[in-house]
Write a protein that holds these residues in place. Sequence first.
Motif, PDB file in Angstrom:
ATOM      1  N   THR A 150      46.717  36.814  44.218  1.00  0.00           N
ATOM      2  CA  THR A 150      45.933  35.776  44.896  1.00  0.00           C
ATOM      3  C   THR A 150      44.592  36.304  45.403  1.00  0.00           C
ATOM      4  O   THR A 150      43.769  35.517  45.892  1.00  0.00           O
ATOM      5  CB  THR A 150      46.721  35.192  46.087  1.00  0.00           C
ATOM      6  N   LEU A 151      44.377  37.619  45.316  1.00  0.00           N
ATOM      7  CA  LEU A 151      43.113  38.190  45.769  1.00  0.00           C
ATOM      8  C   LEU A 151      41.977  37.780  44.839  1.00  0.00           C
ATOM      9  O   LEU A 151      42.188  37.470  43.665  1.00  0.00           O
ATOM     10  CB  LEU A 151      43.199  39.720  45.813  1.00  0.00           C
ATOM     11  N   ASP A 152      40.770  37.817  45.368  1.00  0.00           N
ATOM     12  CA  ASP A 152      39.582  37.562  44.566  1.00  0.00           C
ATOM     13  C   ASP A 152      39.552  38.521  43.371  1.00  0.00           C
ATOM     14  O   ASP A 152      39.867  39.709  43.510  1.00  0.00           O
ATOM     15  CB  ASP A 152      38.338  37.771  45.439  1.00  0.00           C
ATOM     16  N   ARG A 153      39.201  38.009  42.193  1.00  0.00           N
ATOM     17  CA  ARG A 153      39.208  38.824  40.961  1.00  0.00           C
ATOM     18  C   ARG A 153      38.327  40.056  41.102  1.00  0.00           C
ATOM     19  O   ARG A 153      38.657  41.135  40.607  1.00  0.00           O
ATOM     20  CB  ARG A 153      38.724  37.984  39.775  1.00  0.00           C
ATOM     21  N   GLN A 154      37.218  39.908  41.788  1.00  0.00           N
ATOM     22  CA  GLN A 154      36.304  41.043  41.971  1.00  0.00           C
ATOM     23  C   GLN A 154      36.956  42.132  42.824  1.00  0.00           C
ATOM     24  O   GLN A 154      36.815  43.324  42.550  1.00  0.00           O
ATOM     25  CB  GLN A 154      35.010  40.548  42.626  1.00  0.00           C
ATOM     26  N   LEU A 155      37.689  41.704  43.843  1.00  0.00           N
ATOM     27  CA  LEU A 155      38.390  42.659  44.701  1.00  0.00           C
ATOM     28  C   LEU A 155      39.514  43.343  43.926  1.00  0.00           C
ATOM     29  O   LEU A 155      39.718  44.553  44.059  1.00  0.00           O
ATOM     30  CB  LEU A 155      38.948  41.946  45.936  1.00  0.00           C
ATOM     31  N   GLN A 156      40.252  42.591  43.105  1.00  0.00           N
ATOM     32  CA  GLN A 156      41.294  43.194  42.272  1.00  0.00           C
ATOM     33  C   GLN A 156      40.703  44.277  41.374  1.00  0.00           C
ATOM     34  O   GLN A 156      41.248  45.372  41.259  1.00  0.00           O
ATOM     35  CB  GLN A 156      41.971  42.124  41.406  1.00  0.00           C
ATOM     36  N   GLY A 157      39.588  43.956  40.738  1.00  0.00           N
ATOM     37  CA  GLY A 157      38.932  44.924  39.855  1.00  0.00           C
ATOM     38  C   GLY A 157      38.436  46.154  40.604  1.00  0.00           C
ATOM     39  O   GLY A 157      38.552  47.273  40.122  1.00  0.00           O
ATOM     40  N   ALA A 158      37.891  45.938  41.808  1.00  0.00           N
ATOM     41  CA  ALA A 158      37.374  47.052  42.606  1.00  0.00           C
ATOM     42  C   ALA A 158      38.499  47.989  43.043  1.00  0.00           C
ATOM     43  O   ALA A 158      38.336  49.220  43.061  1.00  0.00           O
ATOM     44  CB  ALA A 158      36.631  46.519  43.826  1.00  0.00           C
ATOM     45  N   LEU A 159      39.670  47.422  43.387  1.00  0.00           N
ATOM     46  CA  LEU A 159      40.807  48.255  43.779  1.00  0.00           C
ATOM     47  C   LEU A 159      41.324  49.075  42.598  1.00  0.00           C
ATOM     48  O   LEU A 159      41.707  50.236  42.753  1.00  0.00           O
ATOM     49  CB  LEU A 159      41.928  47.379  44.354  1.00  0.00           C
ATOM     50  N   LYS A 160      41.297  48.488  41.412  1.00  0.00           N
ATOM     51  CA  LYS A 160      41.720  49.246  40.228  1.00  0.00           C
ATOM     52  C   LYS A 160      40.727  50.372  39.932  1.00  0.00           C
ATOM     53  O   LYS A 160      41.128  51.498  39.625  1.00  0.00           O
ATOM     54  CB  LYS A 160      41.850  48.311  39.020  1.00  0.00           C
ATOM     55  N   GLU A 161      39.436  50.088  40.044  1.00  0.00           N
ATOM     56  CA  GLU A 161      38.415  51.119  39.846  1.00  0.00           C
ATOM     57  C   GLU A 161      38.574  52.241  40.872  1.00  0.00           C
ATOM     58  O   GLU A 161      38.341  53.418  40.562  1.00  0.00           O
ATOM     59  CB  GLU A 161      37.027  50.504  39.962  1.00  0.00           C
ATOM     60  N   TYR A 162      38.979  51.885  42.090  1.00  0.00           N
ATOM     61  CA  TYR A 162      39.219  52.870  43.155  1.00  0.00           C
ATOM     62  C   TYR A 162      40.293  53.863  42.723  1.00  0.00           C
ATOM     63  O   TYR A 162      40.159  55.078  42.920  1.00  0.00           O
ATOM     64  CB  TYR A 162      39.635  52.123  44.425  1.00  0.00           C
ATOM     65  N   LEU A 163      41.372  53.353  42.115  1.00  0.00           N
ATOM     66  CA  LEU A 163      42.447  54.233  41.649  1.00  0.00           C
ATOM     67  C   LEU A 163      42.008  55.052  40.431  1.00  0.00           C
ATOM     68  O   LEU A 163      42.325  56.242  40.334  1.00  0.00           O
ATOM     69  CB  LEU A 163      43.698  53.414  41.310  1.00  0.00           C
ATOM     70  N   VAL A 164      41.297  54.429  39.513  1.00  0.00           N
ATOM     71  CA  VAL A 164      40.823  55.147  38.319  1.00  0.00           C
ATOM     72  C   VAL A 164      39.936  56.322  38.731  1.00  0.00           C
ATOM     73  O   VAL A 164      40.034  57.426  38.171  1.00  0.00           O
ATOM     74  CB  VAL A 164      40.064  54.193  37.367  1.00  0.00           C
TER      75      VAL A 164
END
Length: 203
Positions: A150-164
């Motif tokens: 349910t999070l904003d798509r941009q926030l989802q992507g940013a969290l994944k980039e954080y882990l990468v």
Amino acid sequence: MVRATRILSKGRKAPADLNLLKVLQSEITHELSFKRFQDIQNGPVGGFTLEYDAPQSQDVVLRRKCESGEEIAVSAMLGPDTFAREGIFPREVLMKVCVKKPGLSSMLHFDCGVSEMDGGRSEFDIHSACYLQSATCPGPSVYRGPMFSTLDRQLQGALKEYLVARGIGESLTNFLLLHLHKKEQGQYVNWLQKLESLVAKGE
């Protein structure tokens, strides 16, 4: 009369045992000759070290300490069987990632899934993300954040980039898929060999 009964009973049992023994031996030969999970990377992966990998366990734990002092811990195990899955790997990997800043007891906790993509590559998706005030497991009343989807798509992507950026990339996810499937196969072969030995002794 009792001895004769035992001999007759053993005689009736022998064909069944012999058939089971042949089936077990055939299955062991098949598993040992099937090299689908043999291409395993050795040594550290993406800067991670393999901290825990007991032969009888289903999971593994890897750790990495960044130059910034951040500590990343990854624990992973195979998920449930998905018989509809196509490709080399029949199961996905369930992966937990914890990121801890130096000098703090709090951490970020991510629940992820690793699956096989086209061409034998792997990809991970975040299922949930939460902030923990300490390494101890929070109680049921502690708010763990909204559903990740349910999070904003941009926030989802940013969290994944954080882990990468912290090493949770394709080299690590490829390693986990290969290593955990190979580990499960080895445990299965070991179980078959124990059964074979037991049945053979009965013969």
